[in-house]
Write an enzyme that holds these catalytic residues in place. Structure first.
Site, short mmCIF file in Angstrom:
data_model
loop_
_atom_site.label_atom_id
_atom_site.label_comp_id
_atom_site.label_asym_id
_atom_site.label_seq_id
_atom_site.Cartn_x
_atom_site.Cartn_y
_atom_site.Cartn_z
N ARG A 38 -34.46 1.49 -1.01
CA ARG A 38 -34.64 2.54 -2.03
C ARG A 38 -33.46 3.49 -2.09
O ARG A 38 -32.90 3.85 -1.06
CB ARG A 38 -35.88 3.39 -1.71
N GLY A 43 -31.69 6.04 5.37
CA GLY A 43 -30.96 4.84 5.77
C GLY A 43 -30.14 4.26 4.64
O GLY A 43 -28.98 3.87 4.82
N CYS A 44 -30.72 4.20 3.45
CA CYS A 44 -30.03 3.61 2.30
C CYS A 44 -28.84 4.48 1.88
O CYS A 44 -27.79 3.96 1.50
CB CYS A 44 -31.00 3.42 1.14
N THR A 45 -29.00 5.79 1.97
CA THR A 45 -27.89 6.70 1.64
C THR A 45 -26.76 6.53 2.66
O THR A 45 -25.59 6.45 2.27
CB THR A 45 -28.40 8.15 1.61
N ALA A 48 -24.96 3.21 1.92
CA ALA A 48 -24.16 3.29 0.68
C ALA A 48 -22.92 4.16 0.89
O ALA A 48 -21.83 3.81 0.42
CB ALA A 48 -25.02 3.84 -0.46
#
Length: 151
Positions: A38, A43-45, A48
């Site tokens: 998401r 974690g995704c931030t 990225a």
């Protein structure tokens, strides 16, 4: 996971600007294709932002980075703008590509079982062949690990 040495399934998905993108348009370049759960989550931030930080080095090695989640085009646009992401984010709300790459799986968190995207990264060569796949990657380490795979 898809097997190493197999042809990466081609696809057409909208990017963060709503423009259709095909995997096949990147033939001749190596592709880091990463699937994440998401936009805007911790974690995704982190993943990225580290990909963004290392992006010039990926380009120097002739590779592009493509991120895919089931978030909307609008969500991807906000994510890109907030963190200054220099690579393409692709929206797959129907999960067609997510399922084609075998990353939609049962997950367990705090004893609860649900279906979701398992954080996975594929390295695809210039001919569109999967060189390696990495499942359950660590968000902070995955970008540097992938850069190392390009050496």
């Amino acid at each position: 996971m898809l097997a190493n040495g197999t042809k990466a399934p081609d696809f057409t998905l909208p990017d963060q600007n709503g423009q259709p993108r095909k995997l096949s348009e990147y033939l001749g370049q190596r592709v880091i294709l990463y699937f994440y759960p998401r936009d805007m989550t911790a974690g995704c931030t982190k993943q990225a932002c580290v990909f963004a930080e290392l992006y010039p080095q990926f380009r120097e090695k002739g590779a592009v980075v493509l991120g895919i989640s089931k978030d909307s085009v609008a969500s991807h646009k906000k994510f890109e703008e907030k963190y200054g992401l220099p690579f393409v984010l692709l929206s797959d709300p129907e999960k067609t590509v997510i399922q084609a790459y075998d990353v939609w799986k049962e997950k367990k968190m705090y004893g609860k079982v649900s279906m979701g995207v398992v954080r996975t990264t594929y390295l695809i060569d210039e001919q569109g062949i999967i060189v390696k796949g990495f499942e359950k990657v660590k968000p902070a380490e995955n970008p540097a690990d992938m850069l190392g795979e390009l050496a």
